[in-house]
Each structure stands twice: as C-alpha cells, then as structure tokens.
Design an enzyme around this catalytic site. Structure first.
Site, PDB file in Angstrom:
ATOM      1  CD  GLU A 141      -1.282  -5.063   9.839  1.00  0.00           C
ATOM      2  OE1 GLU A 141      -2.304  -5.750   9.771  1.00  0.00           O
ATOM      3  OE2 GLU A 141      -1.240  -3.868   9.477  1.00  0.00           O
TER       4      GLU A 141
ATOM      5  NE  ARG B 129      -3.722  -5.495 -22.272  1.00  0.00           N
ATOM      6  CZ  ARG B 129      -3.708  -4.391 -23.044  1.00  0.00           C
ATOM      7  NH1 ARG B 129      -2.804  -3.452 -22.799  1.00  0.00           N
ATOM      8  NH2 ARG B 129      -4.545  -4.257 -24.039  1.00  0.00           N
TER       9      ARG B 129
ATOM     10  CG  ASP C 268      -3.439  -0.747 -24.162  1.00  0.00           C
ATOM     11  OD1 ASP C 268      -4.323  -1.455 -24.669  1.00  0.00           O
ATOM     12  OD2 ASP C 268      -2.425  -1.203 -23.635  1.00  0.00           O
TER      13      ASP C 268
ATOM     14  N   PRO D 181       0.827  -1.213   0.000  1.00  0.00           N
ATOM     15  CG  PRO D 181      -0.637  -1.473   1.804  1.00  0.00           C
ATOM     16  CD  PRO D 181       0.606  -2.021   1.206  1.00  0.00           C
TER      17      PRO D 181
HETATM   18  N1  LIG Z   1      -0.028  -3.363  -4.118  1.00  0.00           N
HETATM   19  C1  LIG Z   1      -0.758  -3.208  -3.227  1.00  0.00           C
HETATM   20  C2  LIG Z   1      -1.726  -2.986  -2.223  1.00  0.00           C
HETATM   21  C3  LIG Z   1      -1.940  -3.601  -0.975  1.00  0.00           C
HETATM   22  C4  LIG Z   1      -1.160  -4.640  -0.273  1.00  0.00           C
HETATM   23  C5  LIG Z   1      -0.045  -5.233  -0.868  1.00  0.00           C
HETATM   24  C6  LIG Z   1       0.725  -6.138  -0.149  1.00  0.00           C
HETATM   25  C7  LIG Z   1       0.377  -6.456   1.166  1.00  0.00           C
HETATM   26  C8  LIG Z   1       0.961  -7.266   2.168  1.00  0.00           C
HETATM   27  C9  LIG Z   1       0.171  -7.181   3.302  1.00  0.00           C
HETATM   28  N2  LIG Z   1      -0.866  -6.338   3.029  1.00  0.00           N
HETATM   29  C10 LIG Z   1      -1.912  -5.985   3.981  1.00  0.00           C
HETATM   30  C11 LIG Z   1      -1.586  -4.713   4.687  1.00  0.00           C
HETATM   31  C12 LIG Z   1      -2.535  -4.127   5.453  1.00  0.00           C
HETATM   32  C13 LIG Z   1      -2.261  -2.952   6.116  1.00  0.00           C
HETATM   33  C14 LIG Z   1      -1.018  -2.389   5.995  1.00  0.00           C
HETATM   34  C15 LIG Z   1      -0.094  -2.996   5.218  1.00  0.00           C
HETATM   35  N3  LIG Z   1      -0.368  -4.175   4.537  1.00  0.00           N
HETATM   36  C16 LIG Z   1      -0.752  -5.864   1.751  1.00  0.00           C
HETATM   37  C17 LIG Z   1      -1.538  -4.972   1.042  1.00  0.00           C
HETATM   38  N4  LIG Z   1      -3.030  -3.027  -0.433  1.00  0.00           N
HETATM   39  N5  LIG Z   1      -3.489  -2.080  -1.275  1.00  0.00           N
HETATM   40  C18 LIG Z   1      -2.709  -2.022  -2.368  1.00  0.00           C
HETATM   41  N6  LIG Z   1      -2.891  -1.138  -3.431  1.00  0.00           N
END
Ligand SMILES: N#Cc1c(-c2ccc3ccn(Cc4ccccn4)c3c2)n[nH]c1N
Length: 239
Positions: A116, A154, A169, A89
């Site tokens: 997390e 793609r 695209d 995130p």
């Molecule tokens: N790309 C992307 C992502 C992710 C993502 C990716 C990898 C992980 C590994 C664990 N978590 C849960 C989590 C919850 C709370 C804080 C940190 N992580 C992920 C979430 N969430 N939203 C996106 N756009």
C-alpha cells in the site's frame, strides 16, 4: 545522468536495457543502477513490510530498509545530492514539462514502492518529487519508473537520432500530435492526404497544426486552454 532504482523486483527494470534507454546506457549518456531493497534488511526473512497503524487492508513498507538504502546510495557520491523521485498514486501528475525538468538533473533516485506504499516518514525525509503517471492504481512503482525514465532518457543529448527531435514531440507545443502516414499511398482504399505529398513544407506545417488543434479540442480540451494559440490557430478552431 545517473539513475538509481530501488525495488524489491529488480527484474522489473530489465526493459531499461532495451531500445532507446538501453542505447543511452551503451553510449554512457545514462547510467542505470538497480538495487534490491531486501539487501538492506537485517532479519532472516528479509522483511520489508508490516501492518498499517490504524488498521486497514494490505501492508505498508517499513522505513528502516528504505532509509538504509537511500543513505548508502546517497553516500556513494558525497559531492552530489540525488533528486529522489517516488512514484505514487497520490503524486503530482507526470507531464512532458516534468520530464524536461527531470532531464536537467545529473542524478535521479527512484523509490519503487509496493503493497500500500512506503511509510510516510520515508517520503517526508527523502522525497523531492512524488509523481503519479495517471489516474488508475498500479501494484507498485516499477512500471511508473520505466515510464518516467523513458520519457526523461529520450530528452537527453544525442539519445534521439537525427531523424527525430524532442522539440517535435506531442505536448512539446502543448497540443496532441497530428496524424502520421507512410507508404503505401493508398491502403484499403484510403489515400494519404494530398498536402502531405505536395512537397509544400509550409502547407504541410499548416495542415499538421490544424489537425493537432482539432484533435486536441476533441480529446484534450484542457490542453487547448493552456496552449499558446496564434490568430491562425483561432481561425482554424472557429472554422
Ligand atoms: N506512479 C504511480 C502510480 C501507482 C503506484 C505507484 C507506486 C506504488 C506503490 C504501491 N502501489 C500500490 C498502491 C495501491 C493502493 C494505494 C497505494 N499504492 C503503488 C501504485 N498507481 N497508479 C499510479 N499512477
């Protein structure tokens, strides 16, 4: 292209066997290898997580299994070094430009975190890219890896059929796609725009560009600011 995916849920990556990405694998354009992170644990419970230093909710993924996994995968082709991608995130927003950049790489390794996230020292040691696919929180990196790998696959040579081209695209010209229509000519009393049935390819191109501009202004003004607009484009927007 070779793509290795490390995850505690290998089955999550089964959709990569389908459709476009699956065909790219059958053709040998893309080779996807999925790895279960727990194969690099050494305790009877195959533990991959632990409590966060400093307290707080949830668990953090331990560094040792990740370092062992990435070291073994990287060592499997000593002549090359993979580009290591970590969905998170907190990552750089994923875009078509980013997909085009990754599509030039011969070897990608995706680290699918859970809980997390992954211990920061693994990211510092191994990650070349930290990517976010959007401003919302998923439960792990697998879905993001599916998104990124499809967008990249793609763009690989020969993956899109002759009838389609990545150059056409959405986003390839910086704008959203124009509305698309097919038969029947009238559906629920709504007729396909006459210009699309005119056979005048130049007029069709002008109509589609105007529609794309208007749609982008309405939904993604941020993209309009970045797009290269012609005088004709500006005339459409000023109309
Ligand atoms: N790309 C992307 C992502 C992710 C993502 C990716 C990898 C992980 C590994 C664990 N978590 C849960 C989590 C919850 C709370 C804080 C940190 N992580 C992920 C979430 N969430 N939203 C996106 N756009």
């Amino acid at each position: 292209m070779r793509a290795d995916v490390v995850t505690i849920f290998p089955a999550y990556l089964e959709p990569l066997r389908l459709s476009l990405v699956g065909r790219a694998q059958e053709r040998g354009t893309l080779e996807v290898r999925t790895h279960d992170l727990r194969a690099w644990t050494s305790d009877v419970h195959r533990t991959v997580d632990d409590a966060p230093y400093g307290g707080g909710p949830g668990m953090v993924m331990r560094p040792e299994p990740w370092d062992a996994a990435l070291s073994e995968i990287a060592a499997s082709d000593p002549a090359r070094r993979p580009r290591v991608v970590v969905p998170t995130p907190a990552g750089r927003p994923f875009s078509q430009r980013h997909a085009e950049e990754l599509a030039q790489e011969p070897w990608l390794v995706f680290c699918c975190g859970r809980y997390e996230g992954i211990d920061a020292r693994v990211i510092e040691t191994w990650a070349d890219d930290e990517i976010s696919i959007g401003d919302y929180v998923l439960a792990g990196g697998e879905v993001a890896t599916l998104v990124i790998l499809e967008a990249v696959a793609r763009l690989l040579p020969g993956v899109l059929g002759n009838s389609a081209s990545a150059a056409d695209d959405s986003f390839s010209d910086g704008l959203l796609e124009a509305p698309a229509y097919t038969r029947p000519q009238v559906w629920r009393g709504v007729e396909v725009p006459a210009v699309l049935r005119s056979g005048d390819h130049a007029a069709v191109a002008r109509w589609r560009r105007a529609q794309a501009l208007r749609r982008t202004v309405a939904r993604r003004p941020d993209l309009v600011a970045q797009a290269e607009l012609s005088d004709a484009d500006r005339a459409v927007l000023d109309a």
